[in-house]
Design an enzyme around this catalytic site. Structure first.
Site, short mmCIF file in Angstrom:
data_model
loop_
_atom_site.label_atom_id
_atom_site.label_comp_id
_atom_site.label_asym_id
_atom_site.label_seq_id
_atom_site.Cartn_x
_atom_site.Cartn_y
_atom_site.Cartn_z
N GLU A 102 0.48 -2.04 -0.10
CA GLU A 102 -0.05 0.31 -0.31
C GLU A 102 0.84 1.31 -0.43
OE1 GLU A 102 -1.96 1.51 -0.42
OE2 GLU A 102 -4.72 1.70 1.06
N ASP A 103 0.01 2.35 -0.59
CA ASP A 103 1.33 3.36 -0.65
C ASP A 103 1.58 4.24 0.14
OD1 ASP A 103 -0.96 4.07 -0.40
OD2 ASP A 103 -1.97 5.92 -2.43
N ASP A 106 -2.73 5.78 6.71
CA ASP A 106 -2.87 6.96 7.39
C ASP A 106 -4.18 6.78 8.07
OD1 ASP A 106 -3.73 9.42 7.90
OD2 ASP A 106 -5.12 9.69 6.18
N VAL A 156 0.53 14.16 0.74
CA VAL A 156 1.53 13.90 -0.16
C VAL A 156 1.00 13.51 -1.74
CG1 VAL A 156 3.45 13.54 1.67
CG2 VAL A 156 2.07 11.87 0.20
P1 IMP Z 1 -6.50 5.37 5.50
O1 IMP Z 1 -7.17 4.47 5.03
O2 IMP Z 1 -6.60 6.28 6.30
O3 IMP Z 1 -5.24 4.78 6.36
O4 IMP Z 1 -6.13 6.29 4.37
C1 IMP Z 1 -4.79 5.44 3.56
C2 IMP Z 1 -5.58 5.47 2.04
O5 IMP Z 1 -6.00 6.89 1.88
C3 IMP Z 1 -4.05 5.85 1.13
O6 IMP Z 1 -4.24 4.58 0.42
C4 IMP Z 1 -4.35 6.27 0.34
O7 IMP Z 1 -5.02 6.67 -1.32
C5 IMP Z 1 -4.98 8.02 1.23
N1 IMP Z 1 -4.08 8.81 1.82
C6 IMP Z 1 -3.67 8.84 2.72
N2 IMP Z 1 -2.70 10.04 2.67
C7 IMP Z 1 -3.10 10.43 1.52
C8 IMP Z 1 -1.70 11.95 1.42
O8 IMP Z 1 -1.19 12.28 1.34
N3 IMP Z 1 -1.98 11.56 -0.51
C9 IMP Z 1 -2.49 10.63 -1.16
N4 IMP Z 1 -3.44 9.82 -0.75
C10 IMP Z 1 -3.30 9.41 0.86
MG MG Z 2 -4.68 4.46 -1.16
#
Ligand code: IMP
Ligand code: MG
Length: 187
Positions: A102-103, A106, A156
């Site tokens: 995964e990228d 968050d 980012v």
């Molecule tokens: P989470 O489910 O809150 O952990 O979010 C993760 C997903 O949010 C990642 O797979 C990204 O696609 C997106 N995401 C979170 N932060 C960023 C960012 O700074 N830039 C672009 N996509 C982000």
């Molecule tokens: Mg994503």
């Protein structure tokens, strides 16, 4: 012209393509050590992790399988997100070692949900490798086996990661200059 230049909405470079390439090589070497003799399936999360997944897989010196999922997370920043699988893996995961790539980790909503879904397929193991981690944002109990870099809570873009679908084609990772406090929905 109607086309926004990269530099109008991007701030400083947080990670250069060289820094990323060096870290990807290290992660690939770790994965190569850890998965000797295993049946490893690398599952990249589209679209943000596409560049990272391909580079990482090429840094792994094992005969791995590669597959892809796409997940949408609704309600980021407002109502709690309910992820949905937009594209499933084609591989049978039963008895195999799955490494989700995964990228960004968050809040952890996407990865905790996705890893739970993949564990329902009777794999031998499910672990994850994230390129970036925003440690202060984490609310779900996701512990990546591999993590590239910890970053602060900037938005980012670059190296596969978008801002409003732009900038995925940049080699390095840049800070995004957000017009407001809101984070755009992304995948
Ligand atoms: P989470 O489910 O809150 O952990 O979010 C993760 C997903 O949010 C990642 O797979 C990204 O696609 C997106 N995401 C979170 N932060 C960023 C960012 O700074 N830039 C672009 N996509 C982000
Ligand atoms: Mg994503």
């Amino acid at each position: 012209m109607g086309v926004t230049a990269h530099d109008e909405e991007l701030g400083r470079v947080l990670l250069t393509d060289r820094q990323i390439a060096d870290r990807v090589r290290q992660l690939g070497a770790e994965i190569t050590r850890d998965y000797q003799g295993r049946d490893l399936v690398i599952v990249g999360v589209l679209k943000g992790a596409a560049a990272f997944t391909v580079d990482l897989a090429r840094a792994v010196d094992l005969p791995v399988a590669m597959d892809w999922v796409a997940v949408s997370t609704y309600g980021r920043g407002s109502t709690p997100g309910t992820p949905r699988l937009l594209k499933d893996v084609g591989e049978d995961l039963a008895g195999r070692d799955v490494l989700v790539v995964e990228d960004i980790l968050d809040t952890g909503t996407t990865l905790s949900w996705l890893m739970a879904r993949l564990r329902e397929r009777s794999p031998a193991s499910v672990n994850c490798c994230v390129l970036l981690r925003k440690p202060h944002a984490l609310t779900e109990p996701v512990e990546p086996r591999y993590a590239g870099f910890d970053i602060a809570e900037h938005w980012v873009a670059g190296y596969g990661i978008d801002y409003a679908e732009r900038h995925r084609n940049l080699g390095g990772i840049h800070e995004v200059l957000l017009p407001s406090a809101a984070s755009p929905a992304s995948s």
